[in-house]
Design a protein around this motif. Structure first.
Motif, PDB file in Angstrom:
ATOM      1  N   LYS A 406       0.826  -1.213   0.000  1.00 31.33           N
ATOM      2  CA  LYS A 406       0.000   0.000   0.000  1.00 31.33           C
ATOM      3  C   LYS A 406       0.855   1.256   0.000  1.00 31.33           C
ATOM      4  O   LYS A 406       0.457   2.298  -0.534  1.00 31.33           O
ATOM      5  CB  LYS A 406      -0.945  -0.002   1.200  1.00 31.33           C
ATOM      6  CG  LYS A 406      -2.152  -0.900   1.034  1.00 31.33           C
ATOM      7  CD  LYS A 406      -3.133  -0.706   2.179  1.00 31.33           C
ATOM      8  CE  LYS A 406      -4.412  -1.477   1.930  1.00 31.33           C
ATOM      9  NZ  LYS A 406      -5.395  -1.288   3.028  1.00 31.33           N
ATOM     10  N   LYS A 407       2.050   1.172   0.582  1.00 25.69           N
ATOM     11  CA  LYS A 407       2.945   2.325   0.609  1.00 25.69           C
ATOM     12  C   LYS A 407       3.370   2.744  -0.793  1.00 25.69           C
ATOM     13  O   LYS A 407       3.678   3.917  -1.042  1.00 25.69           O
ATOM     14  CB  LYS A 407       4.187   2.006   1.442  1.00 25.69           C
ATOM     15  CG  LYS A 407       3.963   2.009   2.943  1.00 25.69           C
ATOM     16  CD  LYS A 407       5.265   1.709   3.682  1.00 25.69           C
ATOM     17  CE  LYS A 407       5.045   1.700   5.188  1.00 25.69           C
ATOM     18  NZ  LYS A 407       6.311   1.372   5.908  1.00 25.69           N
ATOM     19  N   LEU A 408       3.396   1.791  -1.718  1.00 23.34           N
ATOM     20  CA  LEU A 408       3.792   2.098  -3.098  1.00 23.34           C
ATOM     21  C   LEU A 408       2.840   3.097  -3.748  1.00 23.34           C
ATOM     22  O   LEU A 408       3.215   3.821  -4.673  1.00 23.34           O
ATOM     23  CB  LEU A 408       3.842   0.816  -3.931  1.00 23.34           C
ATOM     24  CG  LEU A 408       4.905  -0.214  -3.543  1.00 23.34           C
ATOM     25  CD1 LEU A 408       4.773  -1.454  -4.408  1.00 23.34           C
ATOM     26  CD2 LEU A 408       6.301   0.380  -3.675  1.00 23.34           C
ATOM     27  N   LEU A 409       1.615   3.152  -3.255  1.00 20.11           N
ATOM     28  CA  LEU A 409       0.616   4.048  -3.846  1.00 20.11           C
ATOM     29  C   LEU A 409       0.892   5.509  -3.541  1.00 20.11           C
ATOM     30  O   LEU A 409       0.221   6.396  -4.076  1.00 20.11           O
ATOM     31  CB  LEU A 409      -0.785   3.668  -3.361  1.00 20.11           C
ATOM     32  CG  LEU A 409      -1.261   2.266  -3.760  1.00 20.11           C
ATOM     33  CD1 LEU A 409      -2.621   1.966  -3.140  1.00 20.11           C
ATOM     34  CD2 LEU A 409      -1.328   2.134  -5.274  1.00 20.11           C
ATOM     35  N   SER A 410       1.875   5.766  -2.688  1.00 23.51           N
ATOM     36  CA  SER A 410       2.264   7.155  -2.415  1.00 23.51           C
ATOM     37  C   SER A 410       3.297   7.649  -3.429  1.00 23.51           C
ATOM     38  O   SER A 410       3.867   8.720  -3.275  1.00 23.51           O
ATOM     39  CB  SER A 410       2.838   7.279  -1.000  1.00 23.51           C
ATOM     40  OG  SER A 410       3.990   6.477  -0.855  1.00 23.51           O
TER      41      SER A 410
END
Length: 486
Positions: A406-410
């Motif tokens: 989910k951090k990749l979506l930043s």
């Protein structure tokens, strides 16, 4: 005057067609049309983040005329030329035939229309917007015509999401006139076409279609800044059309004539969405703005003409035009005008012919979409740009508590593409090692293939991914290297 209008409509398109260099962009649409013609399925065998309506249309044209990007280019040229003629008829009725000729000249020579000369979704939504405005200008509104207008907006929505902006602008136009009956029939027409297009794909292909057409658009990372979007997309790619179009938009917003409500709402909708809402903004998104800005050019030219003829009148509008002209002239550079590059057509023909002659029909290849399309070969991985973010989406849906993913979506879109490479690239490398592809194309010129070119070259230099696994360079030119199984 119509003869001149026809020349202005068709000659630039013909010149672009015979120009020795082509600009390949979003060439996945070309390949998808070939894939569907050949029996592959959207959402299952190819990644489709828009309803593949125009791809099916192109597949039909391929069936009739043969598979080649030239078929798509000629069709696009015809659509643009017809759009120009409809725009001419609109503008000559609003202003006069001389202003109309100037407006369509500005429109027809837009660098966006030269750049996206092969096949782009917004070319078709632009045509639909112009056609809708032509109906509004020329036809007495009946329930049938209102439903037809809604149907045209529905076709736009069946091409891409921007069809919703067309619908909202159309509904806003009739809401301004307090014509609720027209709005009802517009919505009926829109709903019928949408049920046919979106309904077909969602019902037939179910979950894959739902995630690719809808869910995926919420997993595109973060957007770039307003400053970047405005100066590097809006100003750069619409370039000289802003010189008079910017002031013209303001002038017809102030004048508030009912006819201009539709293009004004179109302009507002696209600007609001791509400047402030969407996480991605590309040059081709600006194509839809050519209609309202072209009418803006017509407005400014009309005020300048009136000022020259009646010098004491229209002073304030002319001052606004002058100020806006100077502002945009100070930030627009000649280098912003693009569209005449960048890939030699003869090279595309040569490398595609070589692949066709030296690889089996149904053996997949690792190559850019436009090369695979022209060579009529299936790709081993479809849509290298989107496949990583799509796999990330599917992983997050399966494991919603995976914090690391989910951090990749930043990340921004380009960062997201690079960070998700491990989700599929290692599998591709393994297929190369096992010789499950018949050829690999190193394309050193295509902007869309630049990341793959760098990666392929890196793996070859690091571990001999191709040379140590039975591949040899059998075709080499300034732009392409083709590795074949030895």
């Amino acid at each position: 005057m119509w003869f001149l209008a026809i020349l202005i409509a068709f000659l630039p398109r013909f010149f672009r067609l015979i120009y020795p260099y082509a600009w390949f962009e979003d060439s996945a649409y070309l390949y998808h049309a070939f894939a569907f013609k050949s029996g592959l399925k959207p959402f299952i065998h190819t990644l489709c983040v828009h309803p593949p309506t125009i791809e099916y249309l192109l597949a039909l044209l391929y069936e009739i005329f043969g598979v080649s990007y030239l078929v798509a280019e000629i069709f696009t040229g015809l659509v643009v030329s017809i759009t120009v003629l409809f725009l001419f008829d609109i503008v000559r009725r609003i202003f006069n035939k001389y202003i109309a000729l100037l407006v369509i000249t500005i429109f027809s020579f837009s660098s966006l229309l030269f750049r996206y000369h092969i096949f782009e979704r917004e070319i078709f939504t632009l045509f639909l917007s112009v056609l809708i405005l032509w109906f509004v200008a020329n036809k007495r509104l009946t329930s049938f015509y209102a439903a037809a207008l809604g149907g045209l907006a529905g076709i736009g929505f069946g091409i891409k999401f921007s069809g919703l902006i067309i619908l909202l602008s159309l509904a806003g136009y009739f809401l301004f006139q307090r014509n609720l009956r027209a709005i009802i029939f517009i919505l009926i027409g829109f709903a019928l076409i949408t049920a046919f297009t979106w309904g077909y794909f969602l019902i037939k292909f179910k979950e894959p279609a739902f995630h690719q057409l809808l869910t995926f658009h919420f997993f595109k990372g973060i957007g770039v800044s307003f400053k970047t979007r405005f100066f590097e997309i809006f100003v750069r790619d619409l370039n000289y059309i802003w010189l008079l179009g910017g002031s013209g938009i303001i002038l017809y917003a102030i004048k508030s004539e009912k006819f201009f409500i539709f293009p004004l709402l179109l302009f507002s909708g696209y600007v609001l969405f791509f400047l402030f809402i969407s996480t991605t903004c590309w040059p081709h998104n600006m194509i839809d703005l050519l209609l309202p800005l072209s009418l803006g050019n017509g407005f400014s030219l009309t005020y300048l003409y009136k000022f020259l003829k009646f010098s004491r009148k229209n002073l304030l509008p002319v001052i606004l035009i002058g100020v806006m002209f100077l502002i945009f002239a100070s930030i627009i550079k000649p280098s912003y005008y693009t569209g005449f590059g960048y890939i030699p057509r003869y090279e595309v023909r040569k490398v595609a012919s070589f692949i066709k002659e030296n690889t089996p029909d149904r053996f997949p290849i690792h190559a850019p979409h436009y090369i695979a399309n022209e060579a009529q070969r299936f790709k081993v991985v479809d849509y290298e740009e989107l496949i990583g973010p799509y796999y990330l989406l599917m992983d997050i849906l399966k494991n919603p508590n995976d914090v690391e993913k989910k951090k990749l979506l930043s990340s921004t879109w380009y960062e997201l593409v690079e960070k998700t490479l491990p989700l599929w690239r290692y599998d591709l490398n393994e297929m190369i090692i096992q010789r499950k592809i018949s050829c690999a194309v190193w394309d050193s010129i295509s902007v869309e293939w630049s990341l793959m070119y760098v990666i392929d070259k890196y793996y070859e230099e690091k571990s001999g991914l191709f040379s140590r696994n039975g591949y040899k360079v059998k075709y080499s030119s300034q732009f392409y290297k083709v590795w074949l199984v030895n």
